[in-house]
Design an enzyme around this catalytic site. Sequence first.
Site, PDB file in Angstrom:
ATOM      1  N   ALA A   1      24.548  31.812 112.889  1.00 54.27           N
ATOM      2  CA  ALA A   1      24.007  30.798 111.991  1.00 54.27           C
ATOM      3  C   ALA A   1      24.938  30.621 110.797  1.00 54.27           C
ATOM      4  O   ALA A   1      25.704  31.519 110.445  1.00 54.27           O
ATOM      5  CB  ALA A   1      22.609  31.180 111.517  1.00 54.27           C
ATOM      6  N   PHE A   2      24.862  29.464 110.143  1.00 57.78           N
ATOM      7  CA  PHE A   2      25.818  29.098 109.105  1.00 57.78           C
ATOM      8  C   PHE A   2      25.754  29.994 107.870  1.00 57.78           C
ATOM      9  O   PHE A   2      26.703  30.067 107.097  1.00 57.78           O
ATOM     10  CB  PHE A   2      25.613  27.630 108.690  1.00 57.78           C
ATOM     11  CG  PHE A   2      24.481  27.384 107.728  1.00 57.78           C
ATOM     12  CD1 PHE A   2      24.710  27.336 106.359  1.00 57.78           C
ATOM     13  CD2 PHE A   2      23.189  27.173 108.184  1.00 57.78           C
ATOM     14  CE1 PHE A   2      23.676  27.087 105.470  1.00 57.78           C
ATOM     15  CE2 PHE A   2      22.153  26.929 107.312  1.00 57.78           C
ATOM     16  CZ  PHE A   2      22.395  26.884 105.940  1.00 57.78           C
ATOM     17  N   LYS A   3      24.657  30.713 107.687  1.00 54.34           N
ATOM     18  CA  LYS A   3      24.507  31.507 106.467  1.00 54.34           C
ATOM     19  C   LYS A   3      25.267  32.833 106.516  1.00 54.34           C
ATOM     20  O   LYS A   3      25.299  33.565 105.532  1.00 54.34           O
ATOM     21  CB  LYS A   3      23.017  31.735 106.188  1.00 54.34           C
ATOM     22  CG  LYS A   3      22.311  30.411 105.917  1.00 54.34           C
ATOM     23  CD  LYS A   3      20.826  30.538 105.731  1.00 54.34           C
ATOM     24  CE  LYS A   3      20.213  29.158 105.509  1.00 54.34           C
ATOM     25  NZ  LYS A   3      18.766  29.187 105.303  1.00 54.34           N
ATOM     26  N   ASP A   4      25.908  33.116 107.637  1.00 56.00           N
ATOM     27  CA  ASP A   4      26.658  34.363 107.756  1.00 56.00           C
ATOM     28  C   ASP A   4      27.747  34.485 106.702  1.00 56.00           C
ATOM     29  O   ASP A   4      27.954  35.554 106.126  1.00 56.00           O
ATOM     30  CB  ASP A   4      27.291  34.477 109.153  1.00 56.00           C
ATOM     31  CG  ASP A   4      26.283  34.928 110.208  1.00 56.00           C
ATOM     32  OD1 ASP A   4      25.409  35.739 109.882  1.00 56.00           O
ATOM     33  OD2 ASP A   4      26.376  34.465 111.353  1.00 56.00           O
TER      34      ASP A   4
ATOM     35  N   THR B   1      18.266  32.583 106.965  1.00 58.63           N
ATOM     36  CA  THR B   1      18.743  33.321 105.794  1.00 58.63           C
ATOM     37  C   THR B   1      18.477  34.809 105.950  1.00 58.63           C
ATOM     38  O   THR B   1      19.344  35.645 105.679  1.00 58.63           O
ATOM     39  CB  THR B   1      18.065  32.816 104.506  1.00 58.63           C
ATOM     40  OG1 THR B   1      18.406  31.453 104.301  1.00 58.63           O
ATOM     41  CG2 THR B   1      18.518  33.620 103.296  1.00 58.63           C
TER      42      THR B   1
END
Length: 433
Positions: free
Chosen positions: A105-108, A140
């Site tokens: 996911a992009f929040k990494d 998140t």
Amino acid sequence: MRYYSTNKQAPLATLHKAVVKGLAEDRGLYMPEQIKTLPQDFFDHIQDMSFQELSYVVADAFFGEDVEAEALKQIVYDTLSFDTPVVQVKDNIYALELFHGPTLAFKDVGARFMARLLQYFIRQEGNEQVNVLVATSGDTGSAVANGFLGVDGIHVYVLYPKGKVSKIQESQFTTLGQNITAIEVDGVFDDCQALVKNAFMDEELNRHLKLTSANSINVARFLPQAFYYFNAYAQMKKMGKADNMVMCVPSGNFGNITAALFGHRMGLPIKRFIAANNANDIFYQYLQTGIYNPQPSKQTLANAMDVGDPSNFARIYDLYGGSHATVKALIGGATYTDEQIRETLLECYQQTGYILDPHGTCGYRALQEGLQADEYGVFCETAHPAKFKETVDAITHADVEIPERLAAFMRGKKESVPMTKTFQDFKDYLLKQ
């Protein structure tokens, strides 16, 4: 670099304080006093730079005054152990795949960067224990939990709404143990976020525990997400398609698109932006009316965007001096129902073979509907479709393959602490830790 509060009633803070405190004393969000413009030479040669190289230039502009150069370079290079490729989906629409990190996911990136930066500051302070509170509507929590897993001196409490995140998402932060505690709140995401914000404002609690947040309210969590947009531009430029580039960002708490807007302020030549919402259309309504009117969040297929009062709106409002006209001139909006998400996800798969996740679906449809003939559109595909396998398979019958790293989480044993949405209950629990 000093940081001020969006509410303008708190003293200026150092980066150290802004990261460790998370939220200003007046409940405002920290903003840097300056956003530096990057030199034209950087943009002239950006297509020849690696993701790590260009990200270090951006990070140095943000944090270089406050973090030793070699330490900052190490933090950036350790954080970016994967790429974020741009993939053509259909005609002049491209996906920026942000799901190649540890939790898909992009929040990494933001979570890993913040963990390392916070550890850098803790070591400078003498290894005092820091407790991270994070509210999650899905991705998140998994990104933060895995980004901070095993980091000395830091304990993470992940607050999530009971029954309102996917099973795969839940498994990514409830099965880890060690320094990660999952707290299952009987409420919605906004209740989780309220518990976190109230904890920061409670004097007794803050005397007992050193608290910070890893939500996108923290400058160290959301700012590194700007790296994505410079990398997207670099890849599009390499393909000769960076002119008239439109960036579409599926948006929940608005940290991701705020980071993109910071990049734009630094000189990133993106023509315009689109914030794609699900049925939680508070920002879309603001664009139409000029009135920001938070609402209780609605549960949707794109659950990570189920936010009824996006925190980072305060940063967008501040960035453009409260001018509705300025915001509307640069940022467009779109909002989609669950039925429209289903319809678009299936249509994209049937026409192109590309499997979207429900959040990226909103971005893809917004470009389909709003892109002009001479523009190239890039939307953020924010999470691997396997994280929403039940939903995606039911719509497409594609039988999305679950990557082994996700399967490993699902084999773990769930451990969580049940919690009401009453702040006193949450406070009492933390005081016992």
